[in-house]
Design a protein around this motif. Structure first.
Motif: not given
Ligand SMILES: Cc1cc2nc3c(=O)[nH]c(=O)nc-3n(C[C@H](O)[C@H](O)[C@H](O)COP(=O)(O)OP(=O)(O)OC[C@H]3O[C@@H](n4cnc5c(N)ncnc54)[C@H](O)[C@@H]3O)c2cc1C
Lengths: 254, 790
Positions: B777, A248-249, A252-253, A244-245, A239-242, B774, B653, B717, A177-178, A174, B710-715, A180-181
């Motif tokens: 979910w 869960n992942m 799921v994976f 707990d999340y 900020i992208h995922a706790s 998240e 999920d 795509r 989103p920013a 997963y 851009y590592m943390d601010y989601t632009m 992609r790591y």
């Protein structure tokens, strides 16, 4: 960017000799150069190892896939042989960053850097990899020591990474989103000797989830882990995922 | 010649821009160039006790180190708030001083403290590390919602409140709510965004000591405004000694409407050191110091009858305007927001109350849509909730409340000249296959996914703006637009516009208009903009104004050209002026074969006399030359409107949410170039969907910007989107001769509520933007737990 000395090493010996506590090897530069530009890192010497022919290339023999340390992600992604031998490994490489990153970044750089959210370390753990350096061979389980920390010594250079070809395997990620790591990446590989479930992104360093590995070694099916609880303790939270999340992942994976 | 208006002419500017032949501010270098690097505050709020530049000044390559004390000594004025807002109690808004280099305090991470100017950028940056600033760190105010109850940031501004503004009638609203069968309520957050233009901001100022002139290259949407502010308010140089050039500019989205501290400092410093000073932001500087957008916390209520008729609307909003009041920072959450908050609907009673608060964050100003996305998000999520609570179809409840007669006088401010909201909604339902949604939903369910559908019907007020109206509302400038149409002697044409193109495609759209008006091939027309020394004064590009206001000025200037052309042609053809008609580039005399092309007439205007073969005497008293200027002030705003439908698919999920179908039908009045308009809608939708699902500016509790790269601010795509299905309806605007309404902001206005309504429909519970995996979910889990418990 601070001023530095640039060297282009002709062989591993020279590269190793040039290195010090204030140097970095330049493979793809996809980690080193942005860190220098952002002022997060500065070096006295930058030692380019891309010119060392023997460090690059893909070899398949019997039960092993061996990848030279300066082999680029794009080469692994597009290699017909790897696609056949370990399709999940080329799929992993295909999912790293963007085309520019894949055309420069290398497998050796990725595992030497050991970013907690990098993809390749999970492949090393799941595929029982052996890391060959100019001095020794290191088992993957012993190589990744902690956040951005490996068992490499100063001046030690990764030459190649040798992966065991599994019976079955899959890598699911997963992406952040920013960047992609991997927020969470789970590499499941079934070997004759048992199953490995390697997890990246979730904690400060890649790890083998022994519990999941054991359960799946006994019964290799999705239902087998239905009632398994994944603990969120020790997992990253940002900020992208706790945590707990992330927990869960992992499930799921898996 | 066939009319070019309405045709898909390919963008003239693309060849240059796509082949790397554009010329941006960072590409400009002067001889004796120096490079500036700004020392910025690492703290969100601190008192400056001392700035020690002694080491930095002696560092290699350093030419000068300048601080807030130097700015104060030279009496350089502060940055300004361009729009004066009055509170409900009649008091004026409260504005803190905003010196271009901080003198006493810093108020957000990235605030400007000093500038180091050196022979190279590396030297400037290294020396900047040697500037020692002694800070007394103070507690920062970060959260919009808590700002009024937090530490007071500025001595003279209690409750950190800039103003407490009211539009509408509270008593009438109270009455309306008393008659309601049901009151629908929402509490929403309009998430803060960072504009992220592709080209970071930059400035390069050159000073000529012998003429005392400054030439400033800058990334501006609005070079004339930059000039008047830097000269009249900052006092760097008189207007006639300041030339501002905004060459190619790689996007702005509002963040480049007005000058920032960096332009002022570079201009002032260039004069001071008598050498050119160049600054180019790196990406993190952009994240930190470009003005941000949105950031509202809103409680809104809608009073309805059981049959779905709307009776009244309340809107209580706290708007975060950041550490300082920026140029359009105060109008964005007021006059650009409040009047549109009742949406496209008949709303017998309404009010909007906005409390604007200061926080220790970057200033917030206009960002694509500016106020109207916030307004539309409020009313459209509220209306959809009303439909859910009343068990009505979301389209039906909307149609029930649409006005059908135009002009329509809205409850708050606007008289909407034209529109047909029913037509748009019907068309989007057809194009978006609303009827077969259930089928698609079942198909998604068969793959284990949740599918939801969301509507948005919006209108907006743009084509900014009628000057007398905006000035009455507190605007410190007029907002008309200028054009100059200049025929060259050989018959080709240069059109100067006071608006500015930084991605909008003016070089093409405006050339189409001028080509049609003058009957000259489009290849013979050049559009010029972005240089205060070339064309007449203008007000730049934002608020979807360039075509409706600037394009109209071009039409008017062309009319004057044709009028003069007729007089000259009449003399040349030896007939009376009223016998001459102008069609397709020719001045013709009815029922005869007598004619002159506009090219011949232009030539005659530049060679007024008889010389060999050339016989082109001008009429008595006629001036030679063929060049006309027009200043157009519109009588009203323009009111684009539209209906969008979004469908999303949610993976329970993982919480991952994808836009899987998006249909938009917009009414932009007359469309000059559908290709460009579709591109504008696509871009707007990308930003709107970005706000709904991905983008979020995050400051931690101490005021550090966490999303500073851009590592943390989601632009978003390309792979975050699906194909956009676009359609159009057309009710021409009556406030300009072209009938155009403006299209630049529509997508960013309509998409957030359409997407969020779809997400809420899919997961069956309310959720805030951005609907990240998240969050979705977690919301699904909570709902499942609740329903298990029940
Ligand atoms: C925009 C972007 C997105 C990215 N996304 C992802 C992603 O999704 N997943 C992911 O896994 N990674 C991602 N990366 C990281 C990328 O994979 C890098 O290429 C990798 O981490 C470093 O490899 P490199 O060859 O570029 O190493 P370099 O930057 O050249 O070197 C990194 C470090 O490794 C050391 N090193 C390099 N080679 C050797 C060697 N042979 N022996 C010993 N030490 C060595 C160097 O000394 C240096 O300290 C991304 C990077 C960027 C810029």
């Amino acid at each position: 960017m601070k001023i530095f000395n640039y060297h282009s090493a002709k062989d591993v010996k020279e590269a190793s000799k040039l290195s010090s506590s204030r140097s970095a090897f330049l493979a793809g530069g996809m980690t080193t150069i942005p860190s220098m530009k952002l002022g997060l890192a500065s070096y006295k010497d930058i030692i380019n190892i891309k010119g060392i022919k023997k460090l690059s290339g893909i070899k398949i023999s019997g039960k092993k896939v061996t990848i030279g340390s300066t082999t680029r992600h794009a080469e692994v992604a597009n290699s017909k042989e790897i696609k056949k031998a370990i399709p999940s490994l080329s799929a992993l490489a295909e999912g790293i960053g963007d085309p520019q990153v894949r055309n420069r970044g290398t497998i050796g750089g990725s595992i030497a850097n050991n970013d907690p959210a990098a993809d390749y370390p999970s492949a090393c753990i799941a595929l029982n990899a052996v890391i060959h350096t100019n001095n020794r061979k290191i088992d993957a389980e012993k190589f990744f020591r902690g956040m951005f920390e490996t068992s490499l010594k100063s001046g030690e250079i990764i030459e190649s990474i040798e992966f065991a070809i599994p019976q079955k395997s899959s890598y699911q990620k997963y992406p952040n989103p920013a960047s992609r790591y991997a927020i969470v990446g789970v590499y499941v590989a079934k070997h004759k000797s048992g199953v490995n479930v390697a997890v990246t992104g979730a904690k400060s360093c890649v790890y083998n989830d022994k519990n999941l590995s054991d359960i799946l070694s006994k019964s290799f099916s999705a239902d087998a882990i239905n009632n398994t609880k994944i603990s969120a303790s020790g997992m990253n939270s940002d900020i992208h995922a706790s945590a707990d999340y992330r927990a869960n992942m992992v499930k799921v994976f898996c | 010649m066939a009319s070019l208006v309405g045709s898909r002419v390919e963008r003239k500017e693309d060849k240059k821009l796509l082949t790397g032949r554009g010329k941006y501010t960072a590409d400009v270098n002067f001889i004796h160039q120096t490079y500036a690097y700004f020392v910025r505050s690492p703290h969100a709020r601190a008192e400056i006790k001392k700035v020690d530049i002694s080491k930095a000044s002696k560092a290699p390559g350093v030419v000068a180190v300048l601080t807030g004390a130097d700015i104060a000594n030279d009496k350089i004025g502060g940055l300004i708030a361009g729009w004066r807002i009055k509170s409900e109690d009649g008091s004026d808004m409260k504005v803190p001083a905003h010196p271009p280099l901080a003198n006493e305090s810093v108020n957000y991470v990235g605030d400007h403290v000093a500038v180091v100017i050196a022979e190279s950028l590396d030297e400037a940056r290294s020396a900047a590390d040697l500037v020692k600033v002694d800070y007394k760190i103070l507690k920062a105010v970060v959260k919009t919602k808590d700002a009024m109850d937090s530490e007071q940031i500025y001595k003279d501004i209690p409750k950190n409140m800039c103003f407490d503004w009211l539009l509408g009638d509270r008593a009438k609203v109270k009455e309306a709510f008393e008659k309601a069968d049901k009151v629908i309520k929402i509490d929403i957050i309009n998430n803060r965004l960072i504009p992220n233009a592709m080209e970071p901001r930059a400035a390069n100022a050159d000073y000529n000591p012998s003429t005392e002139e400054i030439t400033l290259y800058t990334t501006s949407q609005n070079p004339h405004l930059a000039r008047i502010i830097i000269s009249a308010f900052n006092g760097v140089a008189p207007e006639n000694k300041l030339r501002v050039i905004a060459p190619d500019v790689g996007g702005g989205f509002g963040s480049k409407i007005y000058p920032y501290a960096e332009e002022v400092v570079c201009s002032w410093a260039a004069k001071k050191i008598e050498r050119p000073v160049k600054w180019v932001a790196d990406r993190t500087e952009s994240f930190l110091s470009d003005c941000h957008g949105r950031d509202h916390v809103t409680h809104a209520e809608l009073a309805v009858k059981n049959d779905g008729t709307f009776l009244g609307f309340k809107n209580e909003t706290i708007a975060n305007i950041g550490a300082y009041a920026s140029v359009f920072g105060t109008v964005t959450p007021t006059y650009l927001f409040g009047p549109c908050a009742t949406g496209v609907y008949k709303m017998p009673a309404a009010y909007t109350n906005v409390k604007a608060v200061y926080t220790n964050t970057a200033p917030v100003d206009a960002y694509r849509g500016a106020g109207r996305p916030e307004a539309t998000y409020t009313i459209e999520t509220l209306v959809e909730k009303a439909a859910r609570e009343l068990g009505m179809d979301p389209a039906e409840i909307r149609m029930k409340n649409f006005p059908t007669e135009f002009p329509y006088q809205q409850t708050l401010v606007h008289s909407v000249d034209s529109g047909d909201y029913n037509a748009g909604l019907k068309k989007v339902m057809e194009l978006g296959e609303y009827e077969s949604f259930e089928k698609r939903k079942k198909e998604s369910e068969s793959r284990g996914k949740l599918r939801g559908i969301g509507f948005c019907t919006y209108f907006e007020a743009c084509g900014i703006a009628p000057s007398p109206v905006v000035m009455m509302l507190g605007c410190g400038i007029g907002l008309w637009e200028s054009a100059e149409v200049r025929f060259n002697p050989t018959g080709n044409v240069t059109v100067f516009t006071g608006s500015h193109s930084h991605g909008q495609g003016h070089d093409t759209t405006f050339a189409q208009i001028a080509a049609d008006q003058l009957g000259v091939p489009i290849e013979s027309i050049e559009i010029a903009h972005g240089d205060t020394d070339k064309g007449p004064f203008g007000y730049g590009t934002y608020g979807s104004r360039s075509l409706t206001v600037g394009g109209t000025a071009i039409v008017k200037a062309c009319d004057k050209i044709v009028a003069k052309g007729k007089r000259v042609a009449a003399k040349m053809l030896e007939v009376n002026e009223d016998e001459v008609d102008f069609n397709n580039g020719e001045f013709v005399v009815a029922k005869s074969n007598k004619k002159k092309t506009i090219g011949e007439v232009a030539f005659a205007c530049y060679l007024p006399g008889t010389y060999g073969e050339v016989k082109s005497p001008l009429p008595d008293g006629e001036e030679p030359g063929l060049k006309e200027t027009s200043f157009f002030d519109p009588a009203n705003f323009s009111f684009p409107a539209g209906s969008h439908i979004c469908e999303v698919e949610v993976d329970q999920d993982t919480g991952e949410t994808k836009v899987v179908k998006y249909t938009a039908v917009d009414d932009f009045g007359t469309i000059i170039n559908p290709l460009i308009v579709e591109g504008q809608v696509h871009g707007g939708l990308a930003q709107g969907i970005g706000q709904a699902l991905y983008e979020n500016c995050h400051y931690d509790n101490s005021g550090q910007l966490i999303t500073a790269s851009y590592m943390d601010y989601t632009m978003p795509r390309a792979d975050n989107f699906t194909d956009f299905n676009l359609g159009f309806t057309c009710t021409p605007a009556t406030s300009n001769p072209l009938g155009t309404k403006g299209c630049g902001e529509a997508g960013a206005i309509a998409a957030p509520p359409a997407v969020m309504n779809a997400v809420i429909d899919a997961i069956g519970t309310e959720i805030s933007m951005p609907a990240t995996a998240e969050k979705v979910w977690t919301a699904c889990n909570k709902k499942n737990k609740n329903s298990e418990a029940a």
